[in-house]
Design a protein around this motif. Structure first.
Motif, PDB file in Angstrom:
ATOM      1  N   TRP A   6       0.841  -1.199   0.000  1.00 19.30           N
ATOM      2  CA  TRP A   6       0.000   0.000   0.000  1.00 19.30           C
ATOM      3  C   TRP A   6       0.880   1.255   0.000  1.00 19.30           C
ATOM      4  O   TRP A   6       0.608   2.204  -0.728  1.00 19.30           O
ATOM      5  CB  TRP A   6      -0.910   0.000   1.218  1.00 19.30           C
ATOM      6  N   VAL A   7       1.935   1.256   0.802  1.00 17.10           N
ATOM      7  CA  VAL A   7       2.824   2.414   0.867  1.00 17.10           C
ATOM      8  C   VAL A   7       3.521   2.627  -0.473  1.00 17.10           C
ATOM      9  O   VAL A   7       3.633   3.769  -0.953  1.00 17.10           O
ATOM     10  CB  VAL A   7       3.847   2.247   2.015  1.00 17.10           C
ATOM     11  N   LEU A   8       3.982   1.560  -1.106  1.00 15.22           N
ATOM     12  CA  LEU A   8       4.623   1.687  -2.413  1.00 15.22           C
ATOM     13  C   LEU A   8       3.653   2.221  -3.466  1.00 15.22           C
ATOM     14  O   LEU A   8       4.019   3.078  -4.277  1.00 15.22           O
ATOM     15  CB  LEU A   8       5.187   0.339  -2.857  1.00 15.22           C
ATOM     16  N   ALA A   9       2.425   1.733  -3.439  1.00 13.38           N
ATOM     17  CA  ALA A   9       1.426   2.209  -4.403  1.00 13.38           C
ATOM     18  C   ALA A   9       1.059   3.662  -4.127  1.00 13.38           C
ATOM     19  O   ALA A   9       0.885   4.451  -5.065  1.00 13.38           O
ATOM     20  CB  ALA A   9       0.187   1.323  -4.349  1.00 13.38           C
ATOM     21  N   PHE A  17       1.202   9.388  -5.402  1.00 10.60           N
ATOM     22  CA  PHE A  17       1.557  10.760  -5.050  1.00 10.60           C
ATOM     23  C   PHE A  17       2.465  11.375  -6.110  1.00 10.60           C
ATOM     24  O   PHE A  17       2.320  12.545  -6.456  1.00 10.60           O
ATOM     25  CB  PHE A  17       2.248  10.827  -3.693  1.00 10.60           C
ATOM     26  N   ARG A  18       3.405  10.590  -6.614  1.00  7.77           N
ATOM     27  CA  ARG A  18       4.284  11.088  -7.663  1.00  7.77           C
ATOM     28  C   ARG A  18       3.484  11.431  -8.921  1.00  7.77           C
ATOM     29  O   ARG A  18       3.724  12.445  -9.572  1.00  7.77           O
ATOM     30  CB  ARG A  18       5.354  10.039  -7.977  1.00  7.77           C
ATOM     31  N   LEU A  19       2.508  10.583  -9.243  1.00  5.06           N
ATOM     32  CA  LEU A  19       1.661  10.834 -10.403  1.00  5.06           C
ATOM     33  C   LEU A  19       0.782  12.071 -10.184  1.00  5.06           C
ATOM     34  O   LEU A  19       0.615  12.881 -11.079  1.00  5.06           O
ATOM     35  CB  LEU A  19       0.793   9.612 -10.692  1.00  5.06           C
ATOM     36  N   ALA A  20       0.245  12.231  -8.972  1.00  3.24           N
ATOM     37  CA  ALA A  20      -0.590  13.397  -8.659  1.00  3.24           C
ATOM     38  C   ALA A  20       0.243  14.672  -8.661  1.00  3.24           C
ATOM     39  O   ALA A  20      -0.234  15.728  -9.080  1.00  3.24           O
ATOM     40  CB  ALA A  20      -1.273  13.207  -7.309  1.00  3.24           C
ATOM     41  N   GLY A  21       1.483  14.588  -8.215  1.00  6.16           N
ATOM     42  CA  GLY A  21       2.360  15.757  -8.237  1.00  6.16           C
ATOM     43  C   GLY A  21       2.718  16.162  -9.650  1.00  6.16           C
ATOM     44  O   GLY A  21       2.844  17.355  -9.958  1.00  6.16           O
TER      45      GLY A  21
END
Length: 99
Positions: free
Chosen positions: A21-24, A29-33
C-alpha cells in the motif's frame, strides 16, 4: 507449533499488504504531483492509490505497475485472512459441558 506457523502467516501477510500500500501510494503521489492535482487528488491518492491508474496523465508503464501492485496487495490480504482462519481453527477450545 503449527498454530504459530499460521500466526507468522497472518503477520507476514498483513505486513506485506501495508508495504505494498505504501509503495502504491508513493507512486500515486508522484503521479498526482506531476499532474499538479488538487488537495483532494492527493487525499484520494492516499486512500486508494490504485485508482490513479485510471487518470488521464498515467502512462502505460505506471498503470501496469499499479495493476501489479493491486494484485499483490489482494494476494497479501488473502494470505493474511486464510492464515487467520486456519489459526483460529487450530487454537479453538470447545466450551466445557456442565452436565
Amino acid at each position: 507449533m503449527l498454530a504459530e506457523l499460521f500466526w507468522v502467516g497472518v503477520v507476514a501477510g498483513g505486513a506485506a499488504a501495508v508495504v505494498i500500500w505504501v509503495l502504491a501510494a508513493r507512486l500515486a503521489f508522484r503521479l498526482a504531483g506531476a499532474r499538479q492535482a488538487s488537495p483532494l487528488g492527493f487525499a484520494l491518492a492516499a486512500l486508494w492509490p490504485f485508482g490513479a491508474r485510471q487518470t488521464a496523465g498515467a502512462s502505460a508503464e505506471t498503470a501496469t505497475t499499479l495493476n501489479k501492485l493491486m494484485v499483490a496487495f489482494f494476494i497479501a490480504i488473502l494470505i493474511a485472512i486464510a492464515s487467520m482462519a486456519v489459526y483460529s481453527n487450530l487454537t479453538f477450545v470447545p466450551p466445557v459441558r456442565t452436565q
